[in-house]
Design a protein around this motif. Sequence first.
Motif, PDB file in Angstrom:
ATOM      1  N   HIS A 165      27.569 -27.458 172.302  1.00  0.00           N
ATOM      2  CA  HIS A 165      26.156 -27.269 172.614  1.00  0.00           C
ATOM      3  C   HIS A 165      25.284 -28.098 171.676  1.00  0.00           C
ATOM      4  N   LEU A 166      25.697 -28.242 170.422  1.00  0.00           N
ATOM      5  CA  LEU A 166      24.952 -29.106 169.503  1.00  0.00           C
ATOM      6  C   LEU A 166      24.933 -30.538 170.029  1.00  0.00           C
ATOM      7  N   GLY A 167      26.061 -30.995 170.535  1.00  0.00           N
ATOM      8  CA  GLY A 167      26.079 -32.336 171.126  1.00  0.00           C
ATOM      9  C   GLY A 167      25.126 -32.451 172.297  1.00  0.00           C
ATOM     10  N   PHE A 168      25.043 -31.401 173.127  1.00  0.00           N
ATOM     11  CA  PHE A 168      24.097 -31.408 174.241  1.00  0.00           C
ATOM     12  C   PHE A 168      22.672 -31.543 173.729  1.00  0.00           C
ATOM     13  N   LEU A 169      22.328 -30.756 172.703  1.00  0.00           N
ATOM     14  CA  LEU A 169      20.965 -30.762 172.181  1.00  0.00           C
ATOM     15  C   LEU A 169      20.616 -32.115 171.566  1.00  0.00           C
ATOM     16  N   LEU A 170      21.550 -32.684 170.816  1.00  0.00           N
ATOM     17  CA  LEU A 170      21.276 -33.973 170.172  1.00  0.00           C
ATOM     18  C   LEU A 170      21.089 -35.075 171.206  1.00  0.00           C
ATOM     19  N   ARG A 171      21.765 -34.952 172.335  1.00  0.00           N
ATOM     20  CA  ARG A 171      21.625 -35.967 173.380  1.00  0.00           C
ATOM     21  C   ARG A 171      20.207 -36.010 173.941  1.00  0.00           C
ATOM     22  N   GLN A 172      19.478 -34.894 173.814  1.00  0.00           N
ATOM     23  CA  GLN A 172      18.131 -34.812 174.368  1.00  0.00           C
ATOM     24  C   GLN A 172      17.045 -35.075 173.334  1.00  0.00           C
ATOM     25  N   THR A 173      17.418 -35.478 172.130  1.00  0.00           N
ATOM     26  CA  THR A 173      16.412 -35.696 171.078  1.00  0.00           C
ATOM     27  C   THR A 173      16.044 -37.166 170.981  1.00  0.00           C
ATOM     28  N   ASP A 174      14.795 -37.411 170.657  1.00  0.00           N
ATOM     29  CA  ASP A 174      14.308 -38.781 170.472  1.00  0.00           C
ATOM     30  C   ASP A 174      13.603 -38.951 169.130  1.00  0.00           C
ATOM     31  N   ASP A 175      13.663 -37.940 168.286  1.00  0.00           N
ATOM     32  CA  ASP A 175      12.884 -37.937 167.057  1.00  0.00           C
ATOM     33  C   ASP A 175      13.735 -37.326 165.942  1.00  0.00           C
ATOM     34  N   PRO A 176      13.681 -37.873 164.720  1.00  0.00           N
ATOM     35  CA  PRO A 176      14.494 -37.318 163.627  1.00  0.00           C
ATOM     36  C   PRO A 176      14.235 -35.844 163.340  1.00  0.00           C
ATOM     37  N   TRP A 177      12.996 -35.381 163.479  1.00  0.00           N
ATOM     38  CA  TRP A 177      12.730 -33.958 163.261  1.00  0.00           C
ATOM     39  C   TRP A 177      13.350 -33.116 164.369  1.00  0.00           C
ATOM     40  N   GLN A 178      13.388 -33.637 165.590  1.00  0.00           N
ATOM     41  CA  GLN A 178      14.061 -32.928 166.677  1.00  0.00           C
ATOM     42  C   GLN A 178      15.562 -32.827 166.395  1.00  0.00           C
ATOM     43  N   GLN A 179      16.139 -33.894 165.856  1.00  0.00           N
ATOM     44  CA  GLN A 179      17.563 -33.871 165.533  1.00  0.00           C
ATOM     45  C   GLN A 179      17.850 -32.845 164.442  1.00  0.00           C
ATOM     46  N   ALA A 180      17.000 -32.807 163.427  1.00  0.00           N
ATOM     47  CA  ALA A 180      17.174 -31.809 162.371  1.00  0.00           C
ATOM     48  C   ALA A 180      17.003 -30.400 162.924  1.00  0.00           C
ATOM     49  N   GLY A 181      16.045 -30.226 163.830  1.00  0.00           N
ATOM     50  CA  GLY A 181      15.845 -28.920 164.440  1.00  0.00           C
ATOM     51  C   GLY A 181      17.051 -28.479 165.242  1.00  0.00           C
ATOM     52  N   ALA A 182      17.693 -29.408 165.945  1.00  0.00           N
ATOM     53  CA  ALA A 182      18.882 -29.071 166.724  1.00  0.00           C
ATOM     54  C   ALA A 182      20.005 -28.571 165.819  1.00  0.00           C
ATOM     55  N   VAL A 183      20.198 -29.232 164.683  1.00  0.00           N
ATOM     56  CA  VAL A 183      21.247 -28.791 163.748  1.00  0.00           C
ATOM     57  C   VAL A 183      20.909 -27.414 163.184  1.00  0.00           C
ATOM     58  N   PRO A 210      15.674 -25.216 168.591  1.00  0.00           N
ATOM     59  CA  PRO A 210      15.900 -24.597 169.904  1.00  0.00           C
ATOM     60  C   PRO A 210      16.450 -23.185 169.750  1.00  0.00           C
ATOM     61  N   GLY A 211      16.118 -22.338 170.680  1.00  0.00           N
ATOM     62  CA  GLY A 211      16.683 -21.006 170.715  1.00  0.00           C
ATOM     63  C   GLY A 211      17.986 -20.995 171.481  1.00  0.00           C
ATOM     64  N   PRO A 212      18.682 -19.871 171.488  1.00  0.00           N
ATOM     65  CA  PRO A 212      19.928 -19.778 172.252  1.00  0.00           C
ATOM     66  C   PRO A 212      19.650 -19.766 173.746  1.00  0.00           C
ATOM     67  N   PRO A 213      20.650 -20.016 174.558  1.00  0.00           N
ATOM     68  CA  PRO A 213      20.466 -19.884 176.007  1.00  0.00           C
ATOM     69  C   PRO A 213      19.907 -18.509 176.344  1.00  0.00           C
ATOM     70  N   VAL A 214      18.999 -18.461 177.280  1.00  0.00           N
ATOM     71  CA  VAL A 214      18.279 -17.222 177.581  1.00  0.00           C
ATOM     72  C   VAL A 214      19.180 -16.270 178.341  1.00  0.00           C
ATOM     73  N   HIS A 215      19.408 -15.101 177.768  1.00  0.00           N
ATOM     74  CA  HIS A 215      20.158 -14.035 178.423  1.00  0.00           C
ATOM     75  C   HIS A 215      19.484 -12.720 178.039  1.00  0.00           C
TER      76      HIS A 215
END
Length: 288
Positions: A165-183, A210-215
């Motif tokens: 899932h981390l790989g999924f999130l990183l694939r959607q990032t375009d900004d270094p702060w977004q990448q740090a947020g994903a980790v 990001p939060g966890p998948p919504v359940h």
Amino acid sequence: MTGDTITQRHGTSCTPGRAARELGLKRREFDLAVHLGRIRTVPDEAGGGARRVEGAEIERVRAAPGFPETLLERVKTVGTTEGAALMQVPPGRFTRLARLGLVVPVSFYLNRYRAVVWMYLAEELRQFAADEKNTPLLKARTPEGLRDQLDAGLDLRPRNWRGRHLGFLLRQTDDPWQQAGAVSAFLDPVRIAEVVTDPYERSHLNRFRPGPPVHGAPGSPAARLCEQLMTADDADEIGWLRADLARAVDEAREHRPAPRPAAKPAPEVPDEPRLPHRLLGWLRRRGA
């Protein structure tokens, strides 16, 4: 007229929901296709943070050979029972393979008893079963060392899902702060504070976490269970996530420092009142 329509469409983008409808996909199938890189998205030009799909990308996906059957097959997911049938093994053996990390879940959901149901890509299971190197794992007795790990309670499904899932999130990032947020999404707030000690940087980082998948509704037992699955709980997993977060924040800081409140100007000190010369002389003569 047709050419004008195509030109106009290529110059526009649409929301993921609309893109899913135009491609004839369920939203879950669409999201998985995006995560797997089958459908490309772009940042929202309006700066809203959401991703969009360009018209040209929709046309590209539609023009692929075998659409939509080929795409649907690539995003098809199965649970334990169907996965075991695909690999022609008993469900118990399939579960052991998953616990050992030999097959990796791609998603999960909670059933009505709030039990975790792991889902796997059917395409990956078929590839695993077709590889002759895996035949002993499918047909022979589980090696003693692996049995010992299973007896000790080893279950790599949550950890492997987090890594994927981390790989999924990183694939959607375009900004270094977004990448740090994903980790940071896979560490609890206490461990994040240990790595990111500056409160302004932590506050900025949380904007991209990001939060966890919504359940379930926020705060519900289902939501809390999803938060637990999202949070690393193994020492070495926590260690490399901390190291990755520290490195990602360093890169983000160099790219763009976290915003801070503007410094308040120092308050002005009023000048002492000046007494008239005559009154000052009178006070001195009086000994004041």
